[in-house]
Design an enzyme around this catalytic site. Sequence first.
Site, PDB file in Angstrom:
ATOM      1  N   HIS A   1      56.612  43.839  37.751  1.00  0.00           N
ATOM      2  CA  HIS A   1      56.951  44.436  39.056  1.00  0.00           C
ATOM      3  C   HIS A   1      58.465  44.476  39.233  1.00  0.00           C
ATOM      4  O   HIS A   1      59.019  45.453  39.735  1.00  0.00           O
ATOM      5  CB  HIS A   1      56.362  43.604  40.207  1.00  0.00           C
TER       6      HIS A   1
ATOM      7  N   LYS B   1      41.160  42.650  47.624  1.00  0.00           N
ATOM      8  CA  LYS B   1      41.185  41.880  46.377  1.00  0.00           C
ATOM      9  C   LYS B   1      40.992  40.381  46.588  1.00  0.00           C
ATOM     10  O   LYS B   1      40.934  39.650  45.608  1.00  0.00           O
ATOM     11  CB  LYS B   1      42.516  42.114  45.671  1.00  0.00           C
TER      12      LYS B   1
ATOM     13  N   ARG C   1      51.892  51.560  33.687  1.00  0.00           N
ATOM     14  CA  ARG C   1      52.048  50.725  32.484  1.00  0.00           C
ATOM     15  C   ARG C   1      51.371  51.329  31.271  1.00  0.00           C
ATOM     16  O   ARG C   1      51.843  51.213  30.162  1.00  0.00           O
ATOM     17  CB  ARG C   1      51.455  49.330  32.730  1.00  0.00           C
TER      18      ARG C   1
ATOM     19  N   SER D   1      48.684  40.815  37.637  1.00  0.00           N
ATOM     20  CA  SER D   1      48.701  39.572  38.412  1.00  0.00           C
ATOM     21  C   SER D   1      47.472  38.715  38.136  1.00  0.00           C
ATOM     22  O   SER D   1      47.566  37.485  38.073  1.00  0.00           O
ATOM     23  CB  SER D   1      48.807  39.878  39.900  1.00  0.00           C
TER      24      SER D   1
HETATM   25  N1  COA Z   1      53.841  44.924  36.068  1.00  0.00           N
HETATM   26  C1  COA Z   1      52.820  44.085  36.068  1.00  0.00           C
HETATM   27  N2  COA Z   1      51.679  44.299  36.732  1.00  0.00           N
HETATM   28  C2  COA Z   1      51.595  45.427  37.439  1.00  0.00           C
HETATM   29  C3  COA Z   1      52.623  46.367  37.480  1.00  0.00           C
HETATM   30  C4  COA Z   1      53.791  46.079  36.757  1.00  0.00           C
HETATM   31  N3  COA Z   1      54.818  46.908  36.737  1.00  0.00           N
HETATM   32  N4  COA Z   1      52.224  47.388  38.257  1.00  0.00           N
HETATM   33  C5  COA Z   1      50.997  47.100  38.678  1.00  0.00           C
HETATM   34  N5  COA Z   1      50.616  45.922  38.177  1.00  0.00           N
HETATM   35  C6  COA Z   1      49.312  45.265  38.339  1.00  0.00           C
HETATM   36  C7  COA Z   1      49.249  44.434  39.564  1.00  0.00           C
HETATM   37  O1  COA Z   1      49.652  43.109  39.299  1.00  0.00           O
HETATM   38  C8  COA Z   1      47.786  44.533  39.921  1.00  0.00           C
HETATM   39  O2  COA Z   1      47.081  43.581  39.152  1.00  0.00           O
HETATM   40  P1  COA Z   1      45.747  42.917  39.681  1.00  0.00           P
HETATM   41  O3  COA Z   1      44.754  44.027  39.837  1.00  0.00           O
HETATM   42  O4  COA Z   1      45.415  41.993  38.604  1.00  0.00           O
HETATM   43  O5  COA Z   1      46.057  42.242  41.005  1.00  0.00           O
HETATM   44  C9  COA Z   1      47.405  45.927  39.440  1.00  0.00           C
HETATM   45  O6  COA Z   1      48.338  46.261  38.464  1.00  0.00           O
HETATM   46  C10 COA Z   1      47.519  47.013  40.465  1.00  0.00           C
HETATM   47  O7  COA Z   1      47.937  46.494  41.632  1.00  0.00           O
HETATM   48  P2  COA Z   1      49.094  46.895  42.602  1.00  0.00           P
HETATM   49  O8  COA Z   1      50.231  47.617  41.955  1.00  0.00           O
HETATM   50  O9  COA Z   1      49.437  45.679  43.365  1.00  0.00           O
HETATM   51  O10 COA Z   1      48.389  47.942  43.429  1.00  0.00           O
HETATM   52  P3  COA Z   1      47.079  47.765  44.208  1.00  0.00           P
HETATM   53  O11 COA Z   1      46.123  48.658  43.527  1.00  0.00           O
HETATM   54  O12 COA Z   1      46.660  46.372  44.416  1.00  0.00           O
HETATM   55  O13 COA Z   1      47.568  48.300  45.607  1.00  0.00           O
HETATM   56  C11 COA Z   1      47.915  49.892  47.319  1.00  0.00           C
HETATM   57  C12 COA Z   1      47.384  49.587  45.934  1.00  0.00           C
HETATM   58  C13 COA Z   1      48.071  48.692  48.204  1.00  0.00           C
HETATM   59  C14 COA Z   1      49.257  50.556  47.139  1.00  0.00           C
HETATM   60  C15 COA Z   1      46.872  50.890  47.883  1.00  0.00           C
HETATM   61  O14 COA Z   1      45.605  50.271  47.898  1.00  0.00           O
HETATM   62  C16 COA Z   1      47.186  51.367  49.275  1.00  0.00           C
HETATM   63  O15 COA Z   1      48.007  52.236  49.437  1.00  0.00           O
HETATM   64  N6  COA Z   1      46.525  50.795  50.297  1.00  0.00           N
HETATM   65  C17 COA Z   1      46.750  51.144  51.686  1.00  0.00           C
HETATM   66  C18 COA Z   1      45.608  51.957  52.278  1.00  0.00           C
HETATM   67  C19 COA Z   1      45.764  53.411  51.946  1.00  0.00           C
HETATM   68  O16 COA Z   1      46.713  54.074  52.298  1.00  0.00           O
HETATM   69  N7  COA Z   1      44.757  53.926  51.233  1.00  0.00           N
HETATM   70  C20 COA Z   1      44.743  55.280  50.790  1.00  0.00           C
HETATM   71  C21 COA Z   1      45.361  55.386  49.411  1.00  0.00           C
HETATM   72  S1  COA Z   1      45.135  57.000  48.756  1.00  0.00           S
END
Ligand code: COA
Length: 164
Positions: free
Chosen positions: A17, A41, A91, A129
């Site tokens: 991140h 989550k 990624r 994560s």
């Molecule tokens: N390095 C390491 N890990 C990474 C990474 C990076 N550069 N980029 C993403 N990841 C991992 C995260 O650790 C996470 O791992 P996990 O699943 O083991 O926890 C996973 O990839 C993806 O997670 P993250 O980037 O945190 O995104 P998310 O999918 O949890 O969150 C939101 C997505 C919060 C942005 C999205 O759900 C959202 O916008 N929610 C708000 C409601 C909304 O507007 N909904 C409509 C969307 S169209």
Amino acid sequence: MKIAIYPGTFDPITNGHIDVLERAIEIFDKVIVTVARNSAKNPMFSDDERVEIIKKVVKRYGKKVEVDSFSGLLVDYAKAKHAVAIVRGLRAISDFEYEFQMALMNRKLSKGVFTLYLMPHERYTYLNSSIVREIASLGGDISNFVPKYVARRLLQKTGSKKGK
Ligand code: COA
């Protein structure tokens, strides 16, 4: 002033991140790292803990990085913050389908905000994560995957002796 938001669950924030954040700082005047509250989550760290951890870790970037949290629609949050872009990390090809759907849906919901994908260094391709949490809780060494402070917080949370 070009503002971008970098949203995620960040449970916890990892070096991957931070790699994405550092790339975003090069492009925008300010990046707001924002924690998704009430994540489906079921995170290990509470909303407030995740915000506090990120604040500590990004302090070194000064005023260029702000830390916040949000609930509700991401595009509404982006508009309220006057952000021109949503930054996400890409990624591997396995991220693509989900990210593609999210970017297109967000574009449908709000035409004013675009999503920018940045590729972290390939050494972080396998990192997420959940895997870090799992390694920490099983006593593995996570020092290469997260900042020192995060490793310490994981150690406190999991009670593992080797998670430093
Ligand atoms: N390095 C390491 N890990 C990474 C990474 C990076 N550069 N980029 C993403 N990841 C991992 C995260 O650790 C996470 O791992 P996990 O699943 O083991 O926890 C996973 O990839 C993806 O997670 P993250 O980037 O945190 O995104 P998310 O999918 O949890 O969150 C939101 C997505 C919060 C942005 C999205 O759900 C959202 O916008 N929610 C708000 C409601 C909304 O507007 N909904 C409509 C969307 S169209």
